[in-house]
Design an enzyme around this catalytic site. Structure first.
Site, PDB file in Angstrom:
ATOM      1  N   LYS A 213      -3.111  -1.863   8.099  1.00  0.00           N
ATOM      2  CA  LYS A 213      -2.169  -1.326   9.073  1.00  0.00           C
ATOM      3  C   LYS A 213      -2.898  -0.469  10.106  1.00  0.00           C
ATOM      4  CE  LYS A 213       0.210   2.425   8.804  1.00  0.00           C
ATOM      5  NZ  LYS A 213       1.106   3.535   8.432  1.00  0.00           N
ATOM      6  N   ASP A 231       4.421  -1.281   9.150  1.00  0.00           N
ATOM      7  CA  ASP A 231       4.708   0.010   8.542  1.00  0.00           C
ATOM      8  C   ASP A 231       6.083  -0.063   7.889  1.00  0.00           C
ATOM      9  OD1 ASP A 231       6.507   0.061  10.617  1.00  0.00           O
ATOM     10  OD2 ASP A 231       5.831   1.971  11.458  1.00  0.00           O
TER      11      ASP A 231
END
Length: 342
Positions: A213, A231
């Site tokens: 991420k 996320d």
């Protein structure tokens, strides 16, 4: 004259006898008729009673059959039509078309979508993204000015005294673990990459505290390399929109990457996250104020009343300051306040 007198009593007697015989016959006939009628009436009554009983039995049997049939029909109907019908199955192609339309509409709703972390270079974005774990971008943006004033380069941060850095980043939470990651990744940048942030995913994920991420955030926004940032907001929304039911971020990323062209990945991520933070909240989404509600298969999970839903909107959508202290020029909302300013 004398011969006719005796004949009169005989005639009278004969008449009386005939009358009596007639009366007796009439009585017998009447009695016989009455008896026959009574017998016929009794027989008719018995037959009627029998027919009534038979009819009642037939009705009872018919009722039982009808009840059994109704029960069977009810069972069949219950099995065939559930109390709440499941939504019509959507083909993969239809889902892809709907997903791409959602992206197009989000682009019109949030033409100013951007990363909500303040940064001036790849190193600052990398550090800010590591700090954003388990906290808000607002809190990170309020913390990083002091952090970068103290440690502007990887070399400076690698040489930091842990206790001093901990005090600066304490507001972001998990400050000891984050301090360890920041000093470690800064040392790796200094020692292995000449003090520069690498522009490859495989290099970034080897740095302390950096996962896919974080790497995709840095690549997409500091280097222009397309990437999907999964996320909590992104994962929640793509599941609500039925793009996937996967929970693992890596699997979510792979599924979504198949739906959209690579050129859309970075901006798609920003738009979805913007929508999740402003309208499609985790606990109470503002369904009644959502511009893409007609495309959402989960419409109704949140507040559907338009007036009540509007009160749930956040940031610029609700007339409040955003998360960045230094937002892009095209951002229509107010800048966030500095730490301690409100």
């Amino acid at each position: 004259m004398s011969s006719s007198t005796p004949g009169k009593p005989a005639k009278a007697a004969t008449a009386r006898k005939a009358a009596a015989s007639t009366a007796a016959a009439t009585k017998r006939t009447a009695a016989a008729t009455t008896a026959a009628a009574t017998k016929r009436t009794a027989a008719a009554t018995t037959a009627a009673t029998a027919r009534t009983a038979a009819a009642a039995t037939a009705r009872k049997a018919a009722t039982a059959r009808a009840a059994a049939g109704t029960k069977a029909a009810g069972t069949t109907a219950a099995a065939a039509v559930p109390a709440r019908r499941a939504p019509k199955a959507e083909s993969h192609l239809a889902m892809v078309r709907r997903a791409r339309r959602i992206n197009r509409e989000l682009a019109e709703i949030y033409p100013y979508a951007h990363p909500e972390l303040d940064f001036r270079n790849p190193f600052e974005l990398l550090v800010a993204t590591v700090l954003s774990a388990q906290t808000t971008d607002l809190r990170v943006n309020q913390t990083t000015p002091a952090l970068f004033a103290a440690y502007p380069t990887p070399e400076d941060m690698a040489a930091a005294v842990p206790e001093e850095m901990e005090e600066i980043i304490r507001p972001t939470g998990f400050f000891r673990a984050k301090t360890k990651s920041l000093i470690g990744l800064s040392a790796a940048l200094r020692d292995r990459f000449g003090g520069e942030v690498p522009g490859r995913l495989e290099d970034l994920v080897k740095l302390p505290g950096v996962g896919r991420k974080t790497a995709n955030v840095v690549l997409g926004n500091a280097f222009g390399v397309p990437g999907i940032t999964v996320d909590t907001h992104f994962g929640r929304l793509v599941r609500r929109w039925k793009w996937t039911d996967e929970e693992d971020p890596v699997k979510v990323e792979a599924v979504v990457a198949e739906i959209f062209p690579k050129s859309e990945w970075t901006m798609l991520s920003h738009r979805v996250v913007f929508h999740g933070r402003r309208i499609c909240h985790a606990r109470k989404p503002a369904c009644g104020a959502c511009p893409i509600a007609p495309l959402c298969p989960s419409y109704g999970e949140g507040e559907t009343d338009p007036e009540k839903a509007r009160k749930l909107l956040k940031y610029e959508m609700g007339g409040y300051p955003g998360q960045r202290l230094s937002p892009p020029a095209d951002y229509p909302g107010k800048p966030a306040p500095a730490l301690g300013a409100g």
